[in-house]
Design a protein around this motif. Structure first.
Motif, PDB file in Angstrom:
ATOM      1  N   ALA A  33      51.059  61.224   7.610  1.00 39.64           N
ATOM      2  CA  ALA A  33      51.602  61.376   6.729  1.00 39.64           C
ATOM      3  C   ALA A  33      52.967  62.762   7.307  1.00 39.64           C
ATOM      4  CB  ALA A  33      50.559  62.560   5.755  1.00 39.64           C
ATOM      5  N   SER A  34      52.774  62.655   8.606  1.00 40.25           N
ATOM      6  CA  SER A  34      53.927  63.551   8.915  1.00 40.25           C
ATOM      7  C   SER A  34      54.427  62.967  10.388  1.00 40.25           C
ATOM      8  CB  SER A  34      53.435  65.634   8.968  1.00 40.25           C
ATOM      9  OG  SER A  34      52.697  65.018   9.801  1.00 40.25           O
ATOM     10  N   SER A  35      55.595  63.923  11.034  1.00 39.12           N
ATOM     11  CA  SER A  35      55.417  63.385  12.229  1.00 39.12           C
ATOM     12  C   SER A  35      55.425  64.264  13.066  1.00 39.12           C
ATOM     13  CB  SER A  35      56.847  63.519  12.320  1.00 39.12           C
ATOM     14  OG  SER A  35      57.149  65.406  12.315  1.00 39.12           O
ATOM     15  N   GLU A  36      54.350  65.242  12.874  1.00 36.33           N
ATOM     16  CA  GLU A  36      53.110  66.130  13.745  1.00 36.33           C
ATOM     17  C   GLU A  36      52.870  65.114  14.084  1.00 36.33           C
ATOM     18  OE1 GLU A  36      54.793  67.322  11.012  1.00 36.33           O
ATOM     19  OE2 GLU A  36      56.260  68.818  11.719  1.00 36.33           O
ATOM     20  N   ASP A  37      51.837  64.955  12.240  1.00 30.48           N
ATOM     21  CA  ASP A  37      50.470  63.849  13.231  1.00 30.48           C
ATOM     22  C   ASP A  37      50.646  62.532  14.189  1.00 30.48           C
ATOM     23  OD1 ASP A  37      49.116  65.120  10.897  1.00 30.48           O
ATOM     24  OD2 ASP A  37      50.037  63.623   9.466  1.00 30.48           O
ATOM     25  N   ALA A 100      54.700  48.053   8.913  1.00 31.01           N
ATOM     26  CA  ALA A 100      55.271  49.912   9.729  1.00 31.01           C
ATOM     27  C   ALA A 100      55.142  50.483  10.957  1.00 31.01           C
ATOM     28  CB  ALA A 100      54.792  50.882   7.866  1.00 31.01           C
ATOM     29  N   ILE A 101      56.460  50.447  10.942  1.00 27.66           N
ATOM     30  CA  ILE A 101      55.991  50.918  12.635  1.00 27.66           C
ATOM     31  C   ILE A 101      56.872  52.861  12.651  1.00 27.66           C
ATOM     32  CG2 ILE A 101      55.834  49.112  13.931  1.00 27.66           C
ATOM     33  CD1 ILE A 101      58.503  48.996  15.115  1.00 27.66           C
ATOM     34  N   ILE A 102      56.180  52.292  14.051  1.00 28.48           N
ATOM     35  CA  ILE A 102      56.800  54.472  14.875  1.00 28.48           C
ATOM     36  C   ILE A 102      56.414  54.081  16.345  1.00 28.48           C
ATOM     37  CG2 ILE A 102      56.717  56.313  15.410  1.00 28.48           C
ATOM     38  CD1 ILE A 102      55.307  56.862  12.511  1.00 28.48           C
ATOM     39  N   VAL A 103      57.996  54.348  16.729  1.00 30.58           N
ATOM     40  CA  VAL A 103      58.536  54.215  18.331  1.00 30.58           C
ATOM     41  C   VAL A 103      58.065  55.553  18.828  1.00 30.58           C
ATOM     42  CG1 VAL A 103      58.924  51.764  17.520  1.00 30.58           C
ATOM     43  CG2 VAL A 103      61.000  53.851  17.681  1.00 30.58           C
ATOM     44  N   ALA A 104      58.387  55.643  20.197  1.00 32.03           N
ATOM     45  CA  ALA A 104      57.649  56.910  20.060  1.00 32.03           C
ATOM     46  C   ALA A 104      58.436  56.954  21.835  1.00 32.03           C
ATOM     47  CB  ALA A 104      57.169  57.348  20.592  1.00 32.03           C
ATOM     48  N   HIS A 105      59.444  57.831  22.829  1.00 30.06           N
ATOM     49  CA  HIS A 105      58.741  57.805  23.898  1.00 30.06           C
ATOM     50  C   HIS A 105      59.623  58.900  24.631  1.00 30.06           C
ATOM     51  CE1 HIS A 105      63.936  58.004  23.254  1.00 30.06           C
ATOM     52  NE2 HIS A 105      63.911  58.638  24.403  1.00 30.06           N
ATOM     53  N   ASN A 106      59.595  59.342  25.914  1.00 31.65           N
ATOM     54  CA  ASN A 106      59.623  60.678  26.636  1.00 31.65           C
ATOM     55  C   ASN A 106      60.581  60.573  27.264  1.00 31.65           C
ATOM     56  OD1 ASN A 106      58.245  58.474  28.164  1.00 31.65           O
ATOM     57  ND2 ASN A 106      58.332  60.414  29.277  1.00 31.65           N
ATOM     58  N   HIS A 107      61.307  61.891  27.452  1.00 28.73           N
ATOM     59  CA  HIS A 107      62.038  62.319  28.762  1.00 28.73           C
ATOM     60  C   HIS A 107      61.599  63.322  29.517  1.00 28.73           C
ATOM     61  CE1 HIS A 107      66.111  62.440  25.314  1.00 28.73           C
ATOM     62  NE2 HIS A 107      65.464  60.801  26.049  1.00 28.73           N
ATOM     63  N   PRO A 108      61.495  63.035  30.314  1.00 24.54           N
ATOM     64  CA  PRO A 108      60.631  63.307  31.750  1.00 24.54           C
ATOM     65  C   PRO A 108      61.754  64.446  32.413  1.00 24.54           C
ATOM     66  CG  PRO A 108      61.468  61.309  32.211  1.00 24.54           C
ATOM     67  CD  PRO A 108      61.777  61.351  30.853  1.00 24.54           C
ATOM     68  N   ASP A 133      61.487  43.022   7.146  1.00 27.47           N
ATOM     69  CA  ASP A 133      60.495  43.689   6.148  1.00 27.47           C
ATOM     70  C   ASP A 133      59.787  44.198   7.049  1.00 27.47           C
ATOM     71  OD1 ASP A 133      60.681  44.350   3.703  1.00 27.47           O
ATOM     72  OD2 ASP A 133      59.178  42.382   3.009  1.00 27.47           O
ATOM     73  N   ILE A 134      59.817  45.522   7.869  1.00 27.64           N
ATOM     74  CA  ILE A 134      59.050  45.951   8.457  1.00 27.64           C
ATOM     75  C   ILE A 134      59.833  47.678   8.373  1.00 27.64           C
ATOM     76  CG2 ILE A 134      57.771  46.639  10.685  1.00 27.64           C
ATOM     77  CD1 ILE A 134      57.553  43.252  11.422  1.00 27.64           C
ATOM     78  N   THR A 135      59.235  48.400   7.729  1.00 28.43           N
ATOM     79  CA  THR A 135      59.697  49.613   7.277  1.00 28.43           C
ATOM     80  C   THR A 135      59.554  50.007   9.460  1.00 28.43           C
ATOM     81  OG1 THR A 135      58.646  49.708   5.261  1.00 28.43           O
ATOM     82  CG2 THR A 135      59.921  51.680   6.511  1.00 28.43           C
ATOM     83  N   LEU A 136      61.389  50.889  10.009  1.00 33.31           N
ATOM     84  CA  LEU A 136      60.497  51.647  10.885  1.00 33.31           C
ATOM     85  C   LEU A 136      61.108  52.938  10.152  1.00 33.31           C
ATOM     86  CD1 LEU A 136      60.844  52.259  13.845  1.00 33.31           C
ATOM     87  CD2 LEU A 136      63.001  52.531  13.609  1.00 33.31           C
ATOM     88  N   LEU A 137      59.651  53.797  10.244  1.00 39.20           N
ATOM     89  CA  LEU A 137      59.674  55.136   9.356  1.00 39.20           C
ATOM     90  C   LEU A 137      59.747  55.935  10.300  1.00 39.20           C
ATOM     91  CD1 LEU A 137      56.023  55.160   8.623  1.00 39.20           C
ATOM     92  CD2 LEU A 137      58.046  54.758   7.099  1.00 39.20           C
ATOM     93  N   ASP A 138      59.921  56.338  12.078  1.00 45.59           N
ATOM     94  CA  ASP A 138      60.528  57.749  12.694  1.00 45.59           C
ATOM     95  C   ASP A 138      60.627  57.109  14.144  1.00 45.59           C
ATOM     96  OD1 ASP A 138      61.104  59.632  13.394  1.00 45.59           O
ATOM     97  OD2 ASP A 138      58.786  60.450  12.188  1.00 45.59           O
ATOM     98  N   HIS A 139      61.561  57.847  14.781  1.00 46.82           N
ATOM     99  CA  HIS A 139      61.609  57.474  16.607  1.00 46.82           C
ATOM    100  C   HIS A 139      61.429  58.475  17.283  1.00 46.82           C
ATOM    101  CE1 HIS A 139      64.170  55.680  19.588  1.00 46.82           C
ATOM    102  NE2 HIS A 139      63.386  56.542  20.326  1.00 46.82           N
ATOM    103  N   LEU A 140      60.118  58.911  17.310  1.00 44.36           N
ATOM    104  CA  LEU A 140      59.729  60.412  18.409  1.00 44.36           C
ATOM    105  C   LEU A 140      60.402  60.359  20.125  1.00 44.36           C
ATOM    106  CD1 LEU A 140      56.541  60.417  17.413  1.00 44.36           C
ATOM    107  CD2 LEU A 140      58.133  61.526  16.025  1.00 44.36           C
ATOM    108  N   ILE A 141      60.897  61.434  20.169  1.00 42.02           N
ATOM    109  CA  ILE A 141      61.145  62.151  21.331  1.00 42.02           C
ATOM    110  C   ILE A 141      60.314  62.867  22.533  1.00 42.02           C
ATOM    111  CG2 ILE A 141      62.713  62.801  23.646  1.00 42.02           C
ATOM    112  CD1 ILE A 141      65.195  61.471  21.962  1.00 42.02           C
ATOM    113  N   PHE A 150      63.552  61.755  14.488  1.00 44.37           N
ATOM    114  CA  PHE A 150      64.381  61.055  14.488  1.00 44.37           C
ATOM    115  C   PHE A 150      64.885  60.840  12.599  1.00 44.37           C
ATOM    116  CE2 PHE A 150      65.622  59.799  18.300  1.00 44.37           C
ATOM    117  CZ  PHE A 150      66.712  58.932  18.411  1.00 44.37           C
ATOM    118  N   SER A 151      63.567  60.742  11.868  1.00 40.12           N
ATOM    119  CA  SER A 151      63.477  60.989  10.950  1.00 40.12           C
ATOM    120  C   SER A 151      63.443  62.197  10.579  1.00 40.12           C
ATOM    121  CB  SER A 151      62.318  60.461  10.364  1.00 40.12           C
ATOM    122  OG  SER A 151      62.602  60.195   9.179  1.00 40.12           O
ATOM    123  N   ASP A 152      63.286  63.071  10.900  1.00 40.52           N
ATOM    124  CA  ASP A 152      62.619  64.336  10.436  1.00 40.52           C
ATOM    125  C   ASP A 152      64.471  65.085  10.751  1.00 40.52           C
ATOM    126  OD1 ASP A 152      60.339  64.686  10.249  1.00 40.52           O
ATOM    127  OD2 ASP A 152      59.928  65.603  11.672  1.00 40.52           O
TER     128      ASP A 152
END
Length: 156
Positions: A33-37, A100-108, A133-141, A150-152
């Protein structure tokens, strides 16, 4: 048999690809329901001991109701970057029937500032999402200390 006949025969012998998909039980899904989730679920999937070691890239597959179908590690890189195969991300989404998808990656490095490469990748993922027709909801670092969405941050 000449070369053209051999080539034609090989084409005829090519097998059809079959896709088998069984949707997970609906009530067993966790909901985002949120980027925190998103961050919490991705962290529950990843090995936190490796987050400061090198870059990794993950995709979270979601239903229309933002329930998690699955999470997959797409790539592992080195201390300064990770090479992404965009086709693999959308192949997984299509195979899982994920709208729908959410992608994420880390920064060492611990920096929660997106690089120009991060921004460019997000634009490419957004463009591909529209075509499929797939929703990209967010990209987190992610870093070991926190995360940025990215969304927030209105970067998408």
């Amino acid at each position: 048999m000449n070369t053209q006949e051999i080539a034609t025969k090989k084409i005829v012998e090519c097998n059809e690809i079959e896709i088998h998909y069984k949707r997970p039980i609906f009530n067993s899904h966790n909901k985002v329901a949120s980027s925190e989730d998103s961050e919490r679920f991705i962290r529950s999937f990843i090995d936190e001991k490796r987050i400061d070691y090198k870059e990794f890239f993950w995709v979270m597959l979601l239903t229309n109701a933002n329930q998690i179908i699955g999470i997959s590690e797409i790539a592992a890189g080195n201390t300064t970057g990770v090479s992404i195969n965009i086709k693999e991300i959308y192949q997984l989404a299509l195979l899982a029937n994920a709208p729908a998808i959410i992608v994420a990656h880390n920064h060492p490095s611990g920096k929660l500032v997106p690089s120009e490469a991060d921004r460019k990748l997000t634009r490419k993922l957004t463009d591909a999402s529209k075509l499929l027709d797939i929703t990209l909801l967010d990209h987190l670092i992610l870093t070991s200390e926190g995360f940025v969405s990215f969304s927030d941050s209105n970067w998408m």
